[in-house]
Design a protein around this motif. Sequence first.
Motif, short mmCIF file in Angstrom:
data_model
loop_
_atom_site.label_atom_id
_atom_site.label_comp_id
_atom_site.label_asym_id
_atom_site.label_seq_id
_atom_site.Cartn_x
_atom_site.Cartn_y
_atom_site.Cartn_z
N SER A 90 3.54 -3.60 -9.08
CA SER A 90 2.97 -3.98 -10.32
C SER A 90 3.71 -5.11 -10.86
CB SER A 90 3.13 -2.96 -11.50
OG SER A 90 2.31 -1.76 -10.94
N SER A 91 4.95 -5.29 -10.68
CA SER A 91 5.78 -6.39 -11.01
C SER A 91 5.50 -7.63 -9.80
CB SER A 91 7.36 -5.92 -10.89
OG SER A 91 7.78 -5.00 -11.86
N MET A 92 5.54 -7.30 -8.63
CA MET A 92 5.18 -8.20 -7.86
C MET A 92 3.45 -9.02 -8.06
SD MET A 92 3.87 -7.95 -3.75
CE MET A 92 2.54 -7.24 -4.24
N GLU A 93 2.61 -8.08 -8.60
CA GLU A 93 1.47 -8.74 -8.79
C GLU A 93 1.34 -9.80 -10.12
OE1 GLU A 93 -0.68 -5.04 -9.30
OE2 GLU A 93 -1.23 -5.00 -7.27
N ARG A 94 2.55 -9.77 -10.85
CA ARG A 94 2.59 -10.54 -12.04
C ARG A 94 3.41 -11.83 -11.67
NH1 ARG A 94 3.62 -5.24 -14.55
NH2 ARG A 94 5.74 -5.74 -14.78
N LEU A 95 3.99 -11.97 -10.47
CA LEU A 95 4.54 -13.13 -10.21
C LEU A 95 3.67 -14.17 -10.00
CD1 LEU A 95 7.20 -11.84 -7.31
CD2 LEU A 95 7.55 -12.20 -10.05
N LYS A 96 3.89 -15.48 -10.83
CA LYS A 96 2.67 -16.43 -10.53
C LYS A 96 3.23 -17.14 -9.43
CE LYS A 96 2.19 -16.65 -15.64
NZ LYS A 96 2.27 -17.61 -16.85
N ASP A 97 4.26 -17.35 -8.81
CA ASP A 97 4.68 -17.96 -7.56
C ASP A 97 4.84 -17.24 -6.39
OD1 ASP A 97 6.89 -16.66 -8.08
OD2 ASP A 97 8.38 -18.17 -8.39
N LEU A 98 4.03 -16.20 -6.45
CA LEU A 98 4.17 -15.36 -5.41
C LEU A 98 3.78 -16.07 -3.95
CD1 LEU A 98 4.62 -12.44 -3.90
CD2 LEU A 98 2.36 -11.81 -4.66
N ASP A 99 2.69 -16.69 -4.08
CA ASP A 99 2.20 -17.35 -2.74
C ASP A 99 3.25 -18.35 -1.98
OD1 ASP A 99 -0.12 -16.00 -2.99
OD2 ASP A 99 -1.19 -17.61 -3.79
N ALA A 100 3.88 -18.93 -3.09
CA ALA A 100 4.62 -19.93 -2.81
C ALA A 100 6.09 -19.41 -2.05
CB ALA A 100 5.27 -20.91 -4.07
N VAL A 101 6.62 -18.15 -2.69
CA VAL A 101 7.69 -17.31 -2.14
C VAL A 101 7.42 -16.82 -0.80
CG1 VAL A 101 9.07 -15.18 -2.83
CG2 VAL A 101 8.39 -16.63 -4.53
N ASP A 124 0.83 -1.17 0.01
CA ASP A 124 0.12 0.14 0.07
C ASP A 124 0.79 1.11 -0.04
OD1 ASP A 124 -2.40 -1.53 -0.05
OD2 ASP A 124 -2.50 -1.29 2.15
N LEU A 125 1.83 1.51 0.85
CA LEU A 125 2.85 2.51 0.86
C LEU A 125 3.57 2.42 -0.43
CD1 LEU A 125 5.00 3.54 3.75
CD2 LEU A 125 6.21 2.99 1.49
N LEU A 126 3.96 1.62 -0.77
CA LEU A 126 4.83 1.49 -2.15
C LEU A 126 3.99 1.97 -3.26
CD1 LEU A 126 7.07 -1.70 -1.38
CD2 LEU A 126 7.61 0.69 -1.06
N ALA A 127 2.72 1.62 -3.56
CA ALA A 127 1.96 1.94 -4.65
C ALA A 127 1.74 3.07 -4.74
CB ALA A 127 0.66 0.93 -4.51
N ARG A 128 1.82 4.21 -3.53
CA ARG A 128 1.64 5.57 -3.35
C ARG A 128 2.83 6.27 -3.77
NH1 ARG A 128 -1.07 3.92 1.53
NH2 ARG A 128 0.66 4.87 2.85
N ASN A 129 3.97 5.68 -4.02
CA ASN A 129 5.38 6.21 -4.14
C ASN A 129 5.60 6.28 -5.63
OD1 ASN A 129 8.07 7.02 -4.25
ND2 ASN A 129 8.44 6.70 -2.14
N ASN A 130 5.76 7.26 -6.41
CA ASN A 130 6.07 7.27 -7.90
C ASN A 130 7.26 6.57 -7.98
OD1 ASN A 130 3.80 8.71 -8.57
ND2 ASN A 130 4.88 10.90 -8.33
N ARG A 131 8.40 6.55 -7.20
CA ARG A 131 9.63 5.86 -7.25
C ARG A 131 9.50 4.26 -6.92
NH1 ARG A 131 14.55 8.39 -4.52
NH2 ARG A 131 15.84 7.11 -6.22
N THR A 132 8.34 3.69 -6.51
CA THR A 132 8.35 2.23 -6.04
C THR A 132 7.11 1.76 -6.57
OG1 THR A 132 7.37 2.81 -4.09
CG2 THR A 132 9.73 2.66 -4.07
N ARG A 133 6.12 2.40 -7.05
CA ARG A 133 4.71 1.79 -7.47
C ARG A 133 5.11 0.55 -8.57
NH1 ARG A 133 1.87 6.72 -10.11
NH2 ARG A 133 1.62 7.09 -7.91
N ARG A 134 6.05 0.61 -9.30
CA ARG A 134 6.37 -0.42 -10.30
C ARG A 134 6.75 -1.63 -9.73
NH1 ARG A 134 10.60 0.93 -15.06
NH2 ARG A 134 8.97 2.49 -15.46
N SER A 135 7.40 -1.62 -8.44
CA SER A 135 7.61 -2.66 -7.81
C SER A 135 6.47 -3.62 -7.38
CB SER A 135 8.60 -2.57 -6.65
OG SER A 135 9.70 -2.07 -6.78
#
Length: 495
Positions: A474-485, A461-472
Amino acid sequence: MTTRDDTPLWLFADQLGPAVYGGEHSHREILLVEATSALRRRPYHRQKLHLVLSALRHAERDLGDRATLLKADSYTDALQRYGRPVLVHEPTSFAAEKFVHRLQEEKLVADVLPTPTFALPRSEFAEWAGARTRFRMEDFYRDQRRRFDVLMDGPDPIGRRWNFDEENREPPPKKQDTLGAPKPYQPREDDIDEQVRFDLDRMNLNTVGVDGPRLFAVTPAEAKRALTRFIDYRLPTFGRYEDAIMGHDWAMSHSLLSVPLNLGVLHPLDAVYAAEDAYRDNKAPLAAVEGFIRQILGWREYMWHLYWRFGPTYTHNNELSAHSPLPDWWTTLDADHITAECLRQALGGVRDRGWTHHIQRLMVLGNHALQRGYSPSQLTEWFATAYVDGFRWVMPTNVIGMSQHADGGKLATKPYASGGAYINKMSDHCGDCAYDPKKRLGDDACPFTAGYWAFVNRNQDLLARNNRTRRSVSSMERLKDLDAVLEQETTRTHF
């Protein structure tokens, strides 16, 4: 209490240079105090206590008949035994400042003088800061350059650029174990160091780290030699590789001047002007000189003044709600417990020397703590006690603000979290590591790579509000193995 011209001057252990006891105070008697209670108060690094005691005792020797060194249980005991009111310069921490004001009420301190061991007085920073609530180091640094006429060509910076960071971020050279720079100055230990080592053994204090040879200057004469050697032989290669890490070259081209600067035996402007002279004499490239001056006249001074600006409650900030206690292997400096090569070497550097350079502090140790949600206040205390240059004013802004983003962006615009790719680029560690910086899942998953995504998820939530970190995010949301990680990192107990 009226200050007499013959009032003695009491020096704290981080005020031991001629900027404090020379000049208008060169006629005064000097009081130095070794307070056993201060040595026992926290689990300091063994080599840090050696440096402080060695500095005090060398100051007594160098000042000759002017100096009286008292050994007592506490500072109050020593001042009462001394029997005369003393002058003292502003101390370098809130706790010490409060203590000195109490001593002033008790008539043990006659007057408190401004701090002379920094370039910019505290009162002038207050004028510069005005009503600001957010600060940019770059603004401060440029004003410092103008104010002290450093690397200036009239009203403009030399080279028409203020900042050469882009030229000072090279990875370590390939196919080399060391940078190949001439060795840094190392002081020759003497009978004072021998006695200090004996006394520390006898005191049986609760310390961390190991004993070792004295690596840092603790007298004005040693500091001058350390500065000269750095300027003449190491400054030319400093800038390019100042952000790089090499496993077999702990010092690389770093100046190792933080200890004498923080003991007060080297004045920052002496270091700054010596570097500028090297550029003007064509002995060092502009990028290297600017990078070094930025560290001292910019960042170091900035941290000092923001420490006072933000106040004593600043260490209570915990914007990211990080509450995990520091693990035992961290606080005991058990580097042999660690598998990740970058983390093992960084913690080993603290154990063996009480020192690592700024990228290991920020992007290895700080990055790991940020990803794992370690308590920022505990981490600040650890850096202040385990590092030989970690005086009380140094660490709050560096850790709370820069490293852990616990102030929510008051000092830094984004959290300094990164995965293994950054460490792989800027160090030579990953080739010898059991973990793969490209992997986030599995037994050989890099704890920094996997930990990065766990950090992003926890703070999305904090990172999404920051122009310098919101891309991170977006990248995380595309990870297919996020739950396992995330499940893997929740149960990871070894790094």
